[in-house]
Motif scaffolding. Structure first.
Motif, PDB file in Angstrom:
ATOM      1  N   LEU A  31       0.823  -1.211   0.000  1.00  0.00           N
ATOM      2  CA  LEU A  31       0.000   0.000   0.000  1.00  0.00           C
ATOM      3  C   LEU A  31       0.857   1.261   0.000  1.00  0.00           C
ATOM      4  N   ASP A  82       5.504  13.350  10.748  1.00  0.00           N
ATOM      5  CA  ASP A  82       6.766  13.491  10.035  1.00  0.00           C
ATOM      6  C   ASP A  82       7.899  13.766  11.010  1.00  0.00           C
ATOM      7  N   ASP A 124      -0.467  19.176  16.331  1.00  0.00           N
ATOM      8  CA  ASP A 124      -1.061  19.131  14.997  1.00  0.00           C
ATOM      9  C   ASP A 124      -0.079  18.525  13.984  1.00  0.00           C
ATOM     10  N   ARG A 125       0.996  17.944  14.503  1.00  0.00           N
ATOM     11  CA  ARG A 125       1.943  17.264  13.615  1.00  0.00           C
ATOM     12  C   ARG A 125       1.766  15.748  13.637  1.00  0.00           C
ATOM     13  N   ALA A 126       0.766  15.289  14.368  1.00  0.00           N
ATOM     14  CA  ALA A 126       0.528  13.842  14.418  1.00  0.00           C
ATOM     15  C   ALA A 126      -0.917  13.588  14.017  1.00  0.00           C
ATOM     16  N   TRP A 127      -1.143  12.558  13.228  1.00  0.00           N
ATOM     17  CA  TRP A 127      -2.504  12.272  12.789  1.00  0.00           C
ATOM     18  C   TRP A 127      -2.672  10.782  12.531  1.00  0.00           C
ATOM     19  N   LEU A 128      -3.908  10.405  12.349  1.00  0.00           N
ATOM     20  CA  LEU A 128      -4.207   9.025  11.991  1.00  0.00           C
ATOM     21  C   LEU A 128      -4.732   9.021  10.555  1.00  0.00           C
ATOM     22  N   SER A 129      -4.484   7.938   9.852  1.00  0.00           N
ATOM     23  CA  SER A 129      -5.018   7.841   8.495  1.00  0.00           C
ATOM     24  C   SER A 129      -5.999   6.682   8.422  1.00  0.00           C
ATOM     25  N   SER A 130      -7.239   6.965   8.771  1.00  0.00           N
ATOM     26  CA  SER A 130      -8.235   5.894   8.786  1.00  0.00           C
ATOM     27  C   SER A 130      -8.438   5.288   7.409  1.00  0.00           C
ATOM     28  N   GLY A 131      -8.203   6.085   6.391  1.00  0.00           N
ATOM     29  CA  GLY A 131      -8.477   5.583   5.050  1.00  0.00           C
ATOM     30  C   GLY A 131      -7.317   4.821   4.439  1.00  0.00           C
ATOM     31  N   GLY A 134      -7.835   1.395   2.858  1.00  0.00           N
ATOM     32  CA  GLY A 134      -8.837   1.241   1.816  1.00  0.00           C
ATOM     33  C   GLY A 134      -9.997   0.377   2.280  1.00  0.00           C
ATOM     34  N   ASN A 135     -10.878   0.066   1.343  1.00  0.00           N
ATOM     35  CA  ASN A 135     -12.044  -0.750   1.671  1.00  0.00           C
ATOM     36  C   ASN A 135     -12.188  -1.832   0.633  1.00  0.00           C
ATOM     37  N   GLN A 235     -16.910  13.635  13.492  1.00  0.00           N
ATOM     38  CA  GLN A 235     -15.460  13.660  13.639  1.00  0.00           C
ATOM     39  C   GLN A 235     -14.882  12.331  13.167  1.00  0.00           C
ATOM     40  N   PRO A 236     -13.675  12.375  12.610  1.00  0.00           N
ATOM     41  CA  PRO A 236     -13.070  11.120  12.151  1.00  0.00           C
ATOM     42  C   PRO A 236     -12.544  10.271  13.314  1.00  0.00           C
ATOM     43  N   HIS A 237     -12.160   9.058  13.013  1.00  0.00           N
ATOM     44  CA  HIS A 237     -11.533   8.133  13.966  1.00  0.00           C
ATOM     45  C   HIS A 237     -12.429   7.834  15.165  1.00  0.00           C
TER      46      HIS A 237
END
Lengths: 285, 443
Positions: A31, A82, A124-131, A134-135, A235-237
């Motif tokens: 991926l 990052d 604000d430099r850390a995040w999750l990528s729920s997508g 994929g599905n 909200q996401p996540h």
């Protein structure tokens, strides 16, 4: 106080480590979701170091690398940043939190979950990528199989089943109410991130209620909270944030529904087996 | 004497390269907006809950037939609607387009390195959710407001029941695709209003524009999404959508679909320079298929303060404000001042969607990722001058490179590798023995 020379093959954490590592490889090489190896190294080494230091501070005689390794792998899979410093901070928070935030001899928060949510809100430099997963049906199927393998080994599938069952029910009910086609809730359920959460995070036997009934209740609670976050607050996540809000209820549920506390290995007396493995005996993380 | 001349050429080229970079916009190849003539472009400005959406379409036809029905999350007042200048979106398109970069091999006899960079190509766009139009009277439908904005007549509708709204829209001459009732009902239950825009012919004639200008709507909502479901009801199988997100913190991605980086920084044969549009189209098609037709593609992610190489200048503070970037101050009008850091991060997403693969609306999140990304393709011209030494080794290396480029191009686009090779002007002698004779024996 002699260290066992071989690991007991019944420990489900080996399966978990195997599966998480495979997923990580899949994510990195197929991926290509941009995990930097330096971050992975930083996360793993920090987690192990903090576990070792905290274990010594708590007077644990041995060093069990399995649980911190699982936490580190989960963080590497889920946390996006990052900054290598933030990645290492996450690992330190996860393991540190496990030792510091405890009620009744059990840590309250799932370590990786605690670190993810704390960093997500604090920086604000850390995040999750729920997508990022994929599905796809095939992937979902793979996740489920691998997850069930681990859960069967741990013999504690109730939380996952309750969570997925209730969350799925809520999604389908919503679709029914809105008049949406079934493809929408199905698409939402086929999310790799959701399944990863269900089979590898919420299922953590150490931070879920001791009694089977309690675990069912807990899974349902997380599902309802997640649904609320995602579809009412938009909200996401949802699931990941829901878990952190639901975790403080575990000690309460444990009071009401008593059950046997989970031990990673067979509950025959182990002389020391540090870290999570000793939890069956008493108050150590 | 030769040395001197070569040095002169090199310097000139360096000087040119400098100019081009500073000038920041030199088109070598352009895949212009006719590339996909059914595409929609949406600019999403978002900070916190504040959102400004700008919708552009390349509607070609009788404006009388034009109508747009868009679900919006809140009631919209007159002051929240505006028409924008299409040129700004074209500028944003050009600035963020996948680009072709061109390098020239130095004289292999003189290891002086020089290069020239430039390029680009605009890729295009159109309608998000569009349906059909006209009017008469209502039933169970509340016209919450009606406004005249620019060349548009705009209605904000709410309804108790979707059938009432559908019937009203039909009675008013809006052609609603089959199956819209359920989708409309779903949006209504999610407490969304409908924003209906059609063209006021008189106002349009007065405006003097021969095309329809983009419509802008500003609103505040915790929903960071783009409704695409009505669009998937249209007869056309696939829709082409470009989303430009302008945010403060970092890159934007979809949370309910995978966001994939378009392959980038790939060296391709020189002839691609003349076929860049075709190249891009084929590559995009192939990448879409390779990701199961379920991915959203990232084509550009960059701090708006600069670019490298620039396909077009970064947008000015004025342009950004016109797009709705409310946190950017008005510029003082002096265009000569160097652009300060604008605190704007731009993400360009490209998605080809249909009902089967994109059953639900696109939901976005802003991430903390400020890493720059651009769709960038490289052509390298072999040294074409007269060599002053034996360059057979150089030519050999160029032929190897050209073969590699041919394979990469075939991989990216699905073009036949022999066809590609036939178009390549191989360095030195014909590359007969480049490939073992058995390699293509059985395939």
């Amino acid at each position: 106080m002699k260290r066992r020379s071989t690991f007991p093959s019944g420990d489900p954490r080996y399966y978990q480590i195997g599966v998480l590592s495979s997923l990580l490889c899949y994510g990195i090489f197929i991926l290509e979701f941009g995990v930097q190896w330096q971050h992975a190294v930083a996360v793993v080494s920090t987690a192990l170091t903090v576990q070792w230091l905290a274990g010594r501070a708590h007077g644990l005689a041995g060093f069990d690398p399995l649980s911190p390794l699982i936490t580190a792998l989960s963080l590497t899979l889920l946390l996006r940043t990052d900054s290598i410093v933030l990645a290492a901070t996450a690992a330190a928070l996860a393991i540190g939190g496990k030792f510091l935030i405890r009620v009744g001899g059990k840590h309250v928060f799932n370590p990786a979950n605690f670190a993810l949510v704390t960093l997500m809100f604090a920086s604000d430099r850390a995040w999750l990528s729920s997508g990022q997963w994929g599905n796809t049906t095939l992937l979902a199927f793979g996740f489920a199989c691998l997850g069930l393998l681990v859960l069967n080994r741990a013999r504690r599938a109730e939380t996952t089943l309750a969570f997925l069952g209730v969350f799925g029910l809520l999604l389908f009910t919503r679709a029914l109410w809105l008049g949406d086609p079934a493809s929408i809730p199905l698409h939402q359920l086929q999310s790799g991130a959701l399944l990863l959460f269900s089979f590898f995070m919420i299922s953590d036997p150490k931070t879920t209620p001791n009694a089977a009934g309690g675990r069912l209740l807990f899974g349902a609670l997380v599902a309802c909270t997640a649904f609320f976050i995602q579809f009412v607050l938009h909200q996401p996540h949802g699931p990941i944030i829901a878990l952190i809000f639901s975790s403080p209820f575990v000690p309460l549920i444990d009071r009401v529904a008593s059950g046997k506390r989970y031990a990673w290995r067979n509950p025959k007396p182990r002389s020391y087996e540090s870290g999570n493995a000793t939890l069956n005996k008493g108050s150590l993380p | 004497m030769k040395t001197l001349i070569t040095a002169f050429v090199a310097l000139t080229t360096l000087g040119l390269a400098g100019t081009v970079q500073a000038f920041c916009g030199f088109y070598v190849a352009r895949a212009d907006t006719s590339l996909y003539n059914e595409a929609s472009q949406v600019v999403l400005v978002r900070d916190g809950k504040r959102t400004v959406i700008t919708m552009a379409n390349d509607f070609e036809g009788d404006v009388e037939d034009f109508a747009m029905v868009i679900p919006v999350p809140t009631f919209i007042e007159r002051g929240q609607i505006n028409v924008a200048d299409r040129a700004i979106i074209e500028h944003l398109d050009a600035y963020t387009s996948p680009r072709l970069v061109e390098y020239f091999d130095p004289d292999p006899c003189h290891r002086v390195l020089y290069e020239r960079q430039d390029m680009n190509s605009g890729i295009p766009a159109t309608a998000v959710v569009e349906d059909a139009a006209k009017s008469a009277r209502s039933r169970g439908v509340t016209i919450e407001a009606s406004y005249a904005v620019g060349e548009y007549d705009i209605l904000i509708l709410s309804a108790e029941q979707s059938d009432g709204l559908i019937a009203w829209l039909n009675e008013n001459g809006y052609r609603i695709p089959d199956g819209a009732e359920k989708v409309v009902g779903s949006y209504l239950k999610q407490d969304m209003r409908f924003f209906v825009a059609k063209v006021n012919l008189e106002a349009q004639a007065k405006s003097g524009f021969s095309y329809l200008r983009p419509i802008q709507v500003a609103y505040e909502s915790s929903k960071f999404m783009l409704p695409i479901r009505l669009g998937t009801l249209n007869a056309r199988a696939e829709q082409e959508l470009y989303v430009y997100a302008l945010t403060r913190t970092g890159r934007v991605e979809t949370t309910n679909y995978r966001t994939v980086k378009l392959p980038s920084n790939v060296e391709v044969p020189v002839f691609v320079k003349d076929e860049f549009a075709d190249f891009y189209r084929n590559m995009f098609e192939r990448q879409t298929a390779a990701n199961g037709n379920r991915a959203v593609f990232l084509e550009y992610a960059w701090d708006m303060a600069w670019c490298d190489p620039c396909a077009a200048d970064p947008l000015s503070a004025d342009e950004l404000r016109k797009l709705g970037v409310f946190w950017v101050g008005n510029s003082d009008g002096s265009k000569l001042r160097p652009q300060p850091a604008q605190d704007v991060f731009v993400t360009r997403l490209h998605v080809r969607y249909d009902r089967q693969h994109f059953p639900e609306d696109l939901v976005f999140q802003e991430t903390g990722d400020r890493q720059n990304f651009q769709g960038r393709y490289i052509v390298r011209h072999p040294f074409a001058g007269r060599a002053s030494c034996d360059i057979s080794d150089y030519e050999q290396s160029v032929r190897e490179r050209q073969n590699r480029e041919a394979e990469q191009l075939a991989n990216l686009t699905g073009w036949d590798v022999d066809g590609i090779r036939a178009k390549i002007d191989f360095a030195g002698e014909a590359p007969e023995s480049e490939e073992p004779w058995w390699k293509r024996l059985w395939n």
